[in-house]
Motif scaffolding. Sequence first.
Motif, PDB file in Angstrom:
ATOM      1  N   LEU A  61      -4.168   8.560   8.024  1.00 16.98           N
ATOM      2  CA  LEU A  61      -3.748   7.951   6.764  1.00 16.98           C
ATOM      3  C   LEU A  61      -3.204   6.545   7.004  1.00 16.98           C
ATOM      4  O   LEU A  61      -3.467   5.614   6.227  1.00 16.98           O
ATOM      5  N   PHE A  62      -2.472   6.379   8.088  1.00 18.26           N
ATOM      6  CA  PHE A  62      -1.897   5.068   8.429  1.00 18.26           C
ATOM      7  C   PHE A  62      -2.998   4.077   8.778  1.00 18.26           C
ATOM      8  O   PHE A  62      -2.972   2.915   8.346  1.00 18.26           O
ATOM      9  N   ASN A  63      -3.984   4.506   9.552  1.00 18.89           N
ATOM     10  CA  ASN A  63      -5.091   3.606   9.902  1.00 18.89           C
ATOM     11  C   ASN A  63      -5.872   3.177   8.664  1.00 18.89           C
ATOM     12  O   ASN A  63      -6.301   2.022   8.558  1.00 18.89           O
ATOM     13  N   VAL A  98       3.625  -1.293   4.049  1.00 22.15           N
ATOM     14  CA  VAL A  98       3.017   0.025   3.879  1.00 22.15           C
ATOM     15  C   VAL A  98       4.099   1.059   3.601  1.00 22.15           C
ATOM     16  O   VAL A  98       5.062   1.193   4.370  1.00 22.15           O
ATOM     17  N   PHE A  99       3.946   1.786   2.497  1.00 22.50           N
ATOM     18  CA  PHE A  99       4.751   2.977   2.208  1.00 22.50           C
ATOM     19  C   PHE A  99       3.875   4.185   2.493  1.00 22.50           C
ATOM     20  O   PHE A  99       2.723   4.243   2.053  1.00 22.50           O
ATOM     21  N   GLU A 112       0.845  -1.186   0.000  1.00 19.12           N
ATOM     22  CA  GLU A 112       0.000   0.000   0.000  1.00 19.12           C
ATOM     23  C   GLU A 112       0.879   1.233   0.000  1.00 19.12           C
ATOM     24  O   GLU A 112       1.940   1.261   0.648  1.00 19.12           O
ATOM     25  N   ALA A 113       0.472   2.261  -0.745  1.00 17.53           N
ATOM     26  CA  ALA A 113       1.239   3.512  -0.829  1.00 17.53           C
ATOM     27  C   ALA A 113       0.304   4.681  -0.557  1.00 17.53           C
ATOM     28  O   ALA A 113      -0.690   4.861  -1.259  1.00 17.53           O
ATOM     29  N   LYS A 114       0.628   5.467   0.462  1.00 13.51           N
ATOM     30  CA  LYS A 114      -0.172   6.629   0.837  1.00 13.51           C
ATOM     31  C   LYS A 114       0.708   7.873   0.890  1.00 13.51           C
ATOM     32  O   LYS A 114       1.846   7.822   1.378  1.00 13.51           O
ATOM     33  N   SER A 115       0.185   8.984   0.415  1.00 13.41           N
ATOM     34  CA  SER A 115       0.901  10.253   0.480  1.00 13.41           C
ATOM     35  C   SER A 115       0.015  11.283   1.168  1.00 13.41           C
ATOM     36  O   SER A 115      -1.140  11.482   0.775  1.00 13.41           O
ATOM     37  N   LYS A 116       0.564  11.922   2.205  1.00 12.30           N
ATOM     38  CA  LYS A 116      -0.198  12.881   2.990  1.00 12.30           C
ATOM     39  C   LYS A 116      -0.494  14.132   2.171  1.00 12.30           C
ATOM     40  O   LYS A 116       0.393  14.696   1.525  1.00 12.30           O
ATOM     41  N   ARG A 117      -1.740  14.570   2.211  1.00  5.51           N
ATOM     42  CA  ARG A 117      -2.141  15.768   1.490  1.00  5.51           C
ATOM     43  C   ARG A 117      -2.269  16.952   2.441  1.00  5.51           C
ATOM     44  O   ARG A 117      -2.705  16.799   3.582  1.00  5.51           O
TER      45      ARG A 117
END
Length: 340
Positions: free
Chosen positions: A215-217, A231-232, A186-191
């Motif tokens: 975002l992590f949850n 998780v990235f 999974e890849a998430k980028s904070k907005r």
Amino acid sequence: MSNYNEKIILLEDDMDWREPYVDLDPRSNPNSKFLKTVFNPEEDTFVHFIISNLRKTIDVYKNSILTEWNLEYDEWVDENIDEIIEFEDNKQVFSRYVTGNIRSLLTLAFDVYCLQIEGAFHNAFKKRLIHIDQFQSVQYEIAVASILLRAGFKLTYDGDSIKNKNGNSCEFIGIHKITKDKISFEAKSKRFKGVLGFFGGNNLEDLKSNFLGGLFNKAKQQKLEDLPFIVFIDTNVPPSKDIGLGVISYFDELTTFFEGDHNKYVNNNEKTPYNYIITTNFSDHYAGKNVVTNKNSFTTIFSEQPEHQIINNDDLIRNDILRSLQNYKRGLNIITRVTT
């Protein structure tokens, strides 16, 4: 790899560097057929080649951010050379300083190129890159996919295979070429408000130590039931001027936050949904038209008791991912000769 005033030297024939799992040289990789243009080193630099390939892959002028970056690139190419370096063989090498916008564009172009030359560029990426509201997310997904590709993973984006029983999807599944371990990612980028075309969310001024919590949850909810999970997550905050040796001041607080999450499971004698948490800060874009330095920072948490172990060779996979992270942008830097 670079000094404080980052420079890219425009030379096309320095392509001796090799990744252990992929051939990034378009002259020798048979998958060059997946590219949108042909590399001719006698007429063009590799930098111009990957930009041309990106422009033929997507309509960059349908996205206002990419439009700005591309227009600045055209001006940058036409500018006077900043420095000429003479080598022993009397070959001249020309260099230019690199801005945040230019490096952001070159990094995206290089990541797209890496995926294409391995036949791993998902069609959905093309559509999402031109939508301003999806740009930040897909840009990071492409970066992570490119990192994993160079870490030895073959990626799949198939709809049904990446969904869990709750209907949530991870980003992609990777099978390591050597160990054959199958892992979900999974890849998430904070907005943040006003950053990369996003106009909702929090202001950067309101940053707190747990700003990645929500975002992590959400990322944890996208784990597949039967696979290891990595998780990235990208912080997307302006790099501090005092960054050195891959260290960011607030990374200590983030590490404490993620360790707290990990220890919560351990103390309750529960297994963590994730195997690794990898936090990055790929934020050259904040520099805009100012000269940017090559600051590649990340931190990692490795779970002591994940729900699903990486069975065949966890150490090799860990080392391959860390090497690829440490070398992020190195392929672009070496191929285009960044000064040291």
